[in-house]
Design a protein around this motif. Structure first.
Motif, PDB file in Angstrom:
ATOM      1  N   MET A  67       0.857  -1.184   0.000  1.00 17.65           N
ATOM      2  CA  MET A  67       0.000   0.000   0.000  1.00 17.65           C
ATOM      3  C   MET A  67       0.890   1.230   0.000  1.00 17.65           C
ATOM      4  O   MET A  67       1.878   1.295   0.740  1.00 17.65           O
ATOM      5  CB  MET A  67      -0.924   0.002   1.216  1.00 17.65           C
ATOM      6  CG  MET A  67      -2.011   1.064   1.149  1.00 17.65           C
ATOM      7  SD  MET A  67      -3.188   0.973   2.538  1.00 17.65           S
ATOM      8  CE  MET A  67      -4.024  -0.571   2.172  1.00 17.65           C
ATOM      9  N   VAL A  68       0.561   2.221  -0.838  1.00 17.86           N
ATOM     10  CA  VAL A  68       1.388   3.415  -0.983  1.00 17.86           C
ATOM     11  C   VAL A  68       0.542   4.657  -0.731  1.00 17.86           C
ATOM     12  O   VAL A  68      -0.665   4.668  -0.980  1.00 17.86           O
ATOM     13  CB  VAL A  68       2.039   3.491  -2.378  1.00 17.86           C
ATOM     14  CG1 VAL A  68       2.965   2.311  -2.600  1.00 17.86           C
ATOM     15  CG2 VAL A  68       0.991   3.552  -3.486  1.00 17.86           C
ATOM     16  N   ASN A  69       1.194   5.684  -0.206  1.00 23.63           N
ATOM     17  CA  ASN A  69       0.561   6.987  -0.064  1.00 23.63           C
ATOM     18  C   ASN A  69       1.576   8.056  -0.421  1.00 23.63           C
ATOM     19  O   ASN A  69       2.676   8.075   0.134  1.00 23.63           O
ATOM     20  CB  ASN A  69       0.051   7.216   1.358  1.00 23.63           C
ATOM     21  CG  ASN A  69      -0.645   8.567   1.493  1.00 23.63           C
ATOM     22  OD1 ASN A  69       0.003   9.587   1.683  1.00 23.63           O
ATOM     23  ND2 ASN A  69      -1.965   8.577   1.370  1.00 23.63           N
ATOM     24  N   PRO A  70       1.227   8.979  -1.354  1.00 23.44           N
ATOM     25  CA  PRO A  70       2.208   9.940  -1.867  1.00 23.44           C
ATOM     26  C   PRO A  70       2.359  11.205  -1.048  1.00 23.44           C
ATOM     27  O   PRO A  70       3.203  12.035  -1.364  1.00 23.44           O
ATOM     28  CB  PRO A  70       1.646  10.270  -3.244  1.00 23.44           C
ATOM     29  CG  PRO A  70       0.162  10.189  -3.048  1.00 23.44           C
ATOM     30  CD  PRO A  70      -0.056   9.060  -2.075  1.00 23.44           C
ATOM     31  N   GLY A  71       1.555  11.397  -0.011  1.00 19.46           N
ATOM     32  CA  GLY A  71       1.713  12.595   0.801  1.00 19.46           C
ATOM     33  C   GLY A  71       0.611  13.597   0.596  1.00 19.46           C
ATOM     34  O   GLY A  71      -0.473  13.307   0.127  1.00 19.46           O
ATOM     35  N   GLY A  72       0.913  14.818   0.939  1.00 19.30           N
ATOM     36  CA  GLY A  72      -0.062  15.895   0.871  1.00 19.30           C
ATOM     37  C   GLY A  72      -0.034  16.714   2.164  1.00 19.30           C
ATOM     38  O   GLY A  72       0.979  17.331   2.466  1.00 19.30           O
ATOM     39  N   PRO A  73      -1.096  16.658   2.979  1.00 19.79           N
ATOM     40  CA  PRO A  73      -2.337  15.956   2.707  1.00 19.79           C
ATOM     41  C   PRO A  73      -3.075  16.577   1.523  1.00 19.79           C
ATOM     42  O   PRO A  73      -3.086  17.797   1.371  1.00 19.79           O
ATOM     43  CB  PRO A  73      -3.133  16.119   3.999  1.00 19.79           C
ATOM     44  CG  PRO A  73      -2.593  17.351   4.631  1.00 19.79           C
ATOM     45  CD  PRO A  73      -1.145  17.403   4.259  1.00 19.79           C
ATOM     46  N   GLY A  74      -3.616  15.719   0.682  1.00 23.50           N
ATOM     47  CA  GLY A  74      -4.364  16.183  -0.474  1.00 23.50           C
ATOM     48  C   GLY A  74      -3.953  15.530  -1.764  1.00 23.50           C
ATOM     49  O   GLY A  74      -4.562  15.773  -2.808  1.00 23.50           O
ATOM     50  N   ASN A  75      -2.943  14.671  -1.760  1.00 26.31           N
ATOM     51  CA  ASN A  75      -2.476  14.038  -2.987  1.00 26.31           C
ATOM     52  C   ASN A  75      -3.202  12.719  -3.236  1.00 26.31           C
ATOM     53  O   ASN A  75      -3.696  12.079  -2.313  1.00 26.31           O
ATOM     54  CB  ASN A  75      -0.981  13.790  -2.929  1.00 26.31           C
ATOM     55  CG  ASN A  75      -0.189  15.077  -2.971  1.00 26.31           C
ATOM     56  OD1 ASN A  75      -0.746  16.152  -3.180  1.00 26.31           O
ATOM     57  ND2 ASN A  75       1.100  14.984  -2.757  1.00 26.31           N
ATOM     58  N   SER A  76      -3.208  12.305  -4.480  1.00 25.23           N
ATOM     59  CA  SER A  76      -3.972  11.130  -4.894  1.00 25.23           C
ATOM     60  C   SER A  76      -3.138   9.861  -4.854  1.00 25.23           C
ATOM     61  O   SER A  76      -2.236   9.673  -5.671  1.00 25.23           O
ATOM     62  CB  SER A  76      -4.532  11.338  -6.312  1.00 25.23           C
ATOM     63  OG  SER A  76      -5.138  10.150  -6.778  1.00 25.23           O
ATOM     64  N   GLY A  77      -3.456   8.973  -3.936  1.00 26.29           N
ATOM     65  CA  GLY A  77      -2.837   7.660  -3.924  1.00 26.29           C
ATOM     66  C   GLY A  77      -3.373   6.768  -5.014  1.00 26.29           C
ATOM     67  O   GLY A  77      -2.690   5.835  -5.458  1.00 26.29           O
ATOM     68  N   VAL A  78      -4.588   7.053  -5.475  1.00 26.26           N
ATOM     69  CA  VAL A  78      -5.137   6.309  -6.615  1.00 26.26           C
ATOM     70  C   VAL A  78      -4.228   6.485  -7.820  1.00 26.26           C
ATOM     71  O   VAL A  78      -3.910   5.526  -8.533  1.00 26.26           O
ATOM     72  CB  VAL A  78      -6.575   6.783  -6.919  1.00 26.26           C
ATOM     73  CG1 VAL A  78      -7.027   6.327  -8.303  1.00 26.26           C
ATOM     74  CG2 VAL A  78      -7.550   6.254  -5.863  1.00 26.26           C
ATOM     75  N   GLU A  79      -3.784   7.709  -8.062  1.00 24.21           N
ATOM     76  CA  GLU A  79      -2.893   7.942  -9.198  1.00 24.21           C
ATOM     77  C   GLU A  79      -1.550   7.256  -9.006  1.00 24.21           C
ATOM     78  O   GLU A  79      -0.941   6.796  -9.977  1.00 24.21           O
ATOM     79  CB  GLU A  79      -2.709   9.444  -9.416  1.00 24.21           C
ATOM     80  CG  GLU A  79      -3.959  10.131  -9.943  1.00 24.21           C
ATOM     81  CD  GLU A  79      -3.737  11.597 -10.249  1.00 24.21           C
ATOM     82  OE1 GLU A  79      -2.642  12.110  -9.927  1.00 24.21           O
ATOM     83  OE2 GLU A  79      -4.655  12.227 -10.794  1.00 24.21           O
ATOM     84  N   SER A  80      -1.064   7.162  -7.771  1.00 30.19           N
ATOM     85  CA  SER A  80       0.196   6.469  -7.521  1.00 30.19           C
ATOM     86  C   SER A  80       0.120   5.030  -8.017  1.00 30.19           C
ATOM     87  O   SER A  80       1.087   4.509  -8.581  1.00 30.19           O
ATOM     88  CB  SER A  80       0.517   6.462  -6.020  1.00 30.19           C
ATOM     89  OG  SER A  80       0.753   7.757  -5.550  1.00 30.19           O
ATOM     90  N   ALA A  81      -1.013   4.377  -7.788  1.00 26.52           N
ATOM     91  CA  ALA A  81      -1.177   2.994  -8.217  1.00 26.52           C
ATOM     92  C   ALA A  81      -1.526   2.905  -9.698  1.00 26.52           C
ATOM     93  O   ALA A  81      -1.013   2.039 -10.416  1.00 26.52           O
ATOM     94  CB  ALA A  81      -2.254   2.316  -7.377  1.00 26.52           C
ATOM     95  N   MET A  82      -2.385   3.799 -10.178  1.00 24.76           N
ATOM     96  CA  MET A  82      -2.789   3.761 -11.578  1.00 24.76           C
ATOM     97  C   MET A  82      -1.589   3.877 -12.514  1.00 24.76           C
ATOM     98  O   MET A  82      -1.524   3.214 -13.550  1.00 24.76           O
ATOM     99  CB  MET A  82      -3.781   4.903 -11.865  1.00 24.76           C
ATOM    100  CG  MET A  82      -5.198   4.632 -11.401  1.00 24.76           C
ATOM    101  SD  MET A  82      -6.277   6.103 -11.469  1.00 24.76           S
ATOM    102  CE  MET A  82      -5.951   6.796 -13.076  1.00 24.76           C
TER     103      MET A  82
END
Length: 524
Positions: free
Chosen positions: A133-148
């Motif tokens: 599982m990944v999270n790109p930061g932010g707060p406010g950034n899209s983790g969906v795009e990280s995986a897509m």
């Protein structure tokens, strides 16, 4: 810092950085991750648009899973993913879906909200380890795009990771595709960026409260439930919906805060974890946060000055020969304080004054870039009055900051007198910037908030797996001091310090294999 925390160090070769964007946080400098859409900086410049998007436009491409009972999760119904323009659609290997979770986790049978999830399955099923599982930061950034876009050859995740793991990302509640919070941007735009009197200080507090109330009116109950404790519970609901007993986790920037909270609430559900550019897990207040970030920026400029002093070619038109950059900065601040520093033009100084705050913004950008040629060129133009200087503008604070960051840590300041005293002490500790402009903006956005700070959860029972914390020595958004406190707070953590200027280090050639090896082999 706990002296028992293992520390490793890397001294990477310099890596070219993209130029700093006016009004944005300082560029990532030594890390080419500055240009990465998925692995972005602590302040998500694009997040205000995501927060303002109507909820109806934020639905993921996949069908929603059936409503599960209580706080439980049912399997995700996967479907094709669609990119948000101008981003193209991802390849067919990307799948998207939704996990339904309680809006308020203290009321598991109450109203629910959808968390958008995306994944790319491991490309070598025979060697698959599990879910990353990944999270790109932010707060406010899209983790969906990280995986897509995990397979993007320029700024995606490595072939090694994608072979061994299903890469799974999500948009945190109230962000992007996960029921975007709706706020009144005009209300945020009215808030003074740098109060200069007791009256302006009170105006900041009043207008902050009004702006946050606009989010609650536009969004409903979800706006008051976007704290990281709630997001971490959503993460575990995603794990359950994936049918995984344990997950591995890779968090960048603000995503490191989520990782540490997950390790406290769900230690038994973690296989291993990497925290890249780590936040302080429990800052003691506004002054510590402002001091750590400002001192890092000031030391970065000292490092630039020392580099130039040892390099005869480190000069630029307009800079006095033999004068250190730090001495030039001292003189520029003296002129700005006196009202005699002017913005440069092609033929000499213009009539427009440069304020001390504008100078601080410029210097933070140069400190975050970490490149002597850029610093000397800009400072030479400003010193001589001839040339072009790229000043940073003060834009309104992203609404994700008061709705998320101010819920997680207590940055409240008692009154105008305490604010002035803190500013004076921070300026004395960091004379070459006086303050970190991003950190001050974030801190000011917390003043007057009607939303309570959520306490850091107690450590749940269970043995923690090996954890790797990675941080640049000169990281302006997430200073090394906070990363050291993060590593000390996790008994199984190893701290890997990288002697560079930068933020979010995964794409740095000297760091990527360190992170990959830990995630694959769980090395200490």
């Amino acid at each position: 810092m706990n002296p028992s925390t293992p520390i490793t160090r890397t001294n990477p070769r310099p890596v070219p950085a993209p130029g700093a964007e006016p009004g944005a946080e300082p560029a990532s400098g030594g890390s080419p991750a500055a240009g990465r859409r998925a692995l972005s900086v602590l302040l998500a410049v694009a997040a205000s648009a995501a927060l303002a998007a109507p909820v109806a436009t934020a639905a993921p491409a996949g069908k929603s899973a059936p409503k599960p009972p209580g706080g439980a999760s049912t399997p995700i119904v996967w479907g094709p993913c669609k990119g948000d323009p101008p981003m193209p659609d991802p390849g067919p290997q990307a799948e998207c879906g939704t996990v339904q979770v309680p809006v308020d986790w203290s009321k598991p049978n109450g109203p629910r909200t959808g968390i958008a999830v995306a994944r790319q399955k491991a490309t070598d099923p025979a060697k698959r380890i599990g879910v990353l599982m990944v999270n790109p930061g932010g707060p406010g950034n899209s983790g969906v795009e990280s995986a897509m876009y995990a397979d993007n050859p320029i700024d995606g995740y490595s072939t090694r990771l994608r072979q061994r793991f299903d890469i799974v990302g999500f948009d945190p509640r109230g962000i992007g595709r996960s029921g975007s919070a709706v706020c009144d941007d005009a209300a945020f735009a009215k808030i003074p960026s740098r109060p200069r009197s007791a009256a302006e200080w009170e105006k900041v507090r009043t207008l902050n409260a009004q702006a946050i109330q606009s989010c609650r009116q536009g969004t409903g109950p979800l706006a008051a439930e976007m704290d990281s404790n709630s997001v971490v519970r959503d993460m575990d609901a995603i794990r359950a919906a994936l049918g995984e007993r344990k997950i591995s986790y890779l968090g960048h920037s603000y995503g490191t805060f989520l990782g540490e909270r997950y390790s406290r609430l769900f230690p038994k559900n973690l296989r291993t974890m990497v925290l890249d550019s780590a936040m302080d897990p429990a800052p003691s207040g506004a002054e510590q946060y402002l001091t750590d970030t400002a001192v890092t920026a000031s030391k970065s400029l000292e490092k630039l000055s020392s580099s130039c002093a040892a390099d005869p070619s480190c000069t630029a038109p307009g800079l006095p020969k033999g004068k250190k950059l730090t001495a030039v900065i001292d003189e520029l601040f003296a002129r700005a304080d006196a009202g005699t520093l002017r913005k440069p033009g092609p033929n000499g100084p213009t009539r427009a004054k440069v304020t001390p705050d504008e100078l601080t913004g410029l210097l933070n950008g140069l400190a975050g870039g970490g490149y002597p040629d850029q610093a000397t060129e800009q400072l030479g133009a400003l010193y001589s009055g001839k040339g072009e200087v790229r000043f940073h503008g003060d834009g309104p604070v992203n609404a994700a900051i008061p709705l998320v960051l101010c819920r997680d840590s207590d940055y409240r300041i008692r009154d105008w007198a305490e604010y002035r005293a803190i500013r004076e002490r921070v300026a004395a500790a960091a004379p070459y910037v006086r303050y970190n402009d991003q950190a001050l903006s974030f801190t000011l956005s917390c003043q007057g908030s009607p939303l309570p700070v959520e306490p850091r959860p107690a450590q749940a029972a269970g043995t923690l797996p090996p954890v790797l914390v990675v941080n640049a020595v000169y990281d302006l958004p997430t200073p090394l001091a906070g990363a050291r406190r993060m590593a000390a707070a996790i008994p199984t953590a190893t701290l890997h310090e990288v002697d560079t200027v930068g933020h979010v280090l995964y794409l740095m050639p000297a760091v990527k294999p360190v992170i990959d090896n830990h995630l694959i082999h769980r090395t200490r």
